[in-house]
Design an enzyme around this catalytic site. Sequence first.
Site, mmCIF file in Angstrom:
data_model
loop_
_atom_site.group_PDB
_atom_site.id
_atom_site.type_symbol
_atom_site.label_atom_id
_atom_site.label_comp_id
_atom_site.label_asym_id
_atom_site.label_seq_id
_atom_site.Cartn_x
_atom_site.Cartn_y
_atom_site.Cartn_z
ATOM 1 N N GLU A 125 5.696 -3.432 0.982
ATOM 2 C CA GLU A 125 5.872 -3.054 -0.427
ATOM 3 C C GLU A 125 5.037 -1.806 -0.618
ATOM 4 O O GLU A 125 3.812 -1.869 -0.619
ATOM 5 C CB GLU A 125 5.433 -4.195 -1.345
ATOM 6 C CG GLU A 125 6.020 -4.081 -2.753
ATOM 7 C CD GLU A 125 5.229 -3.179 -3.675
ATOM 8 O OE1 GLU A 125 5.632 -1.999 -3.842
ATOM 9 O OE2 GLU A 125 4.230 -3.638 -4.219
ATOM 10 N N GLY A 158 0.820 -1.197 0.000
ATOM 11 C CA GLY A 158 0.000 0.000 0.000
ATOM 12 C C GLY A 158 0.855 1.248 0.000
ATOM 13 O O GLY A 158 2.033 1.217 -0.372
ATOM 14 N N SER A 159 0.279 2.343 0.440
ATOM 15 C CA SER A 159 0.979 3.623 0.414
ATOM 16 C C SER A 159 2.077 3.668 1.469
ATOM 17 O O SER A 159 2.033 2.959 2.483
ATOM 18 C CB SER A 159 -0.014 4.759 0.664
ATOM 19 O OG SER A 159 -0.455 4.748 2.025
ATOM 20 N N THR A 160 3.050 4.521 1.229
ATOM 21 C CA THR A 160 4.130 4.691 2.200
ATOM 22 C C THR A 160 3.594 5.249 3.511
ATOM 23 O O THR A 160 4.031 4.846 4.597
ATOM 24 C CB THR A 160 5.211 5.614 1.626
ATOM 25 O OG1 THR A 160 5.731 5.022 0.424
ATOM 26 C CG2 THR A 160 6.346 5.840 2.604
ATOM 27 N N GLY A 191 2.019 2.419 5.275
ATOM 28 C CA GLY A 191 3.053 1.450 5.617
ATOM 29 C C GLY A 191 3.819 1.838 6.868
ATOM 30 O O GLY A 191 4.200 0.972 7.671
#
Length: 478
Positions: A245, A223-225, A228
Amino acid sequence: MADLLVSDKSVFGELTGEQIDIVEPATGAVLGSTRLASPDDVAEAVTRSVVAQPKWADTAPAERAEVLLRAAQLIHDHEDEFVRWGIRECGGIAGKTTHEVHSSRGELLAAAGLATEPYGQLLPAAGRMSYGRRIPFGAVGVITPWNFPLVLAMRAVAPALALGNSVLLKPDHQTSVYGGALIARLFEEAGLPPGLLEVLPGKADAGQALVADPRVPMISFTGSTRAGKIVAATAAGHVKKVSLELGGNNATIVLADADPDQASSVGAWGSFLHQGQICLTTGRHLVHRRIADAYLDRLTARAAALRVGDPAEADTQIGPIINATQLATVDRIVRASADAGASIRTGGTYQDLFYAPTVLAGVTPSMPAFTDEIFGPVAPVTIFDTEEEAIALANSTSYGLTASVITADPFRGWKLAERLRAGMVHVNDSTINDDPAVPFGGVGASGNGGRYGGQANWEEFTQWQWVTVRDTPPAYPF
């Protein structure tokens, strides 16, 4: 042949969370409704998963492999149903969705092979047997996004199951059928015993409950940083493994000796496939000044020629953005960059959730189109004069997922690629590349160095255990 979802029972069991509509982004049509998983539902599912896993780990490897092979055959037999849901629920064009379904089958086939591979090694020792072996974590949590929900689930679910784990899959609530219900039914029909795959469509509260549950020792998150970082912090508080990831702001470097027409084809594919809603999307086109005008002309022509519309129509090449919030983000980045001096060569407009393929010229490193992950059909072009400048521009980001180099001299491209800070680099190809057999993943803000695919799955979904055996206990000094 009846569809997989034709049944008199819910594939999710009795969930107790919010009831939501399943909405088609291209038309706004309501395709159905589902309940989401609440934190209590997650806790109950973890209990079932933990109970079921030990017997599965003790199941003969060939039997685990057979379940995955049956699932691979079923996804082949029901390809039309998977593609139909991928188009309607994700807004992906038929070509993108068909490729995703085929890739998901490839993940199942590759994972089936893992089950029967050697899983340890004898270690040197005197007077005893000493060996290391890979053992499953137990219950593995898998949290997936909406953009490629089938294959991004399967690349974790399949190897985790093959290696003896049970899995708790939390798909994004926007793709609860394509990324959830179909997967649940697929494995049920393949003969996977109950409790080994719990599918829990939900929002952030369900994901938080899964990550925080101490009985789930490993989390796979895509997903998005931003999200994350939250997952990583929560997992760290419980001392559990997490594989991240995350996002990307990927660069394609076009050297002066590249053919502008060929390079622009690679660039267009990299920026516009699935409306740019891919972590691997080409977010920055770094082009040598000598061929910049020719490259821009060809890239602009390619973008302007793409057909935007309902992805259910066979000739559509650009479908809708997933929701209004994401569309507003895309447009904000384009507008802010144009206000800062970038030139909109084509696009920059939208209707409903359909954003026109957009090419931005004159993009500088201070503009949002250069610094931000856009996640929309936008191709920002930045000019460089030297290879050193190109490398510096490519590496001037916190992300490090993928990159590519386009050149008439492959060896030159290879040497340049070795200096790029990215988990994956492709010479004379797009930033968008994947395969079940490769170690897939990024560095920096794109991930914590975890890898999916091939032998890397052993590192992700099992852990080492050291075992020694003596004939009799030794006599110690005290």
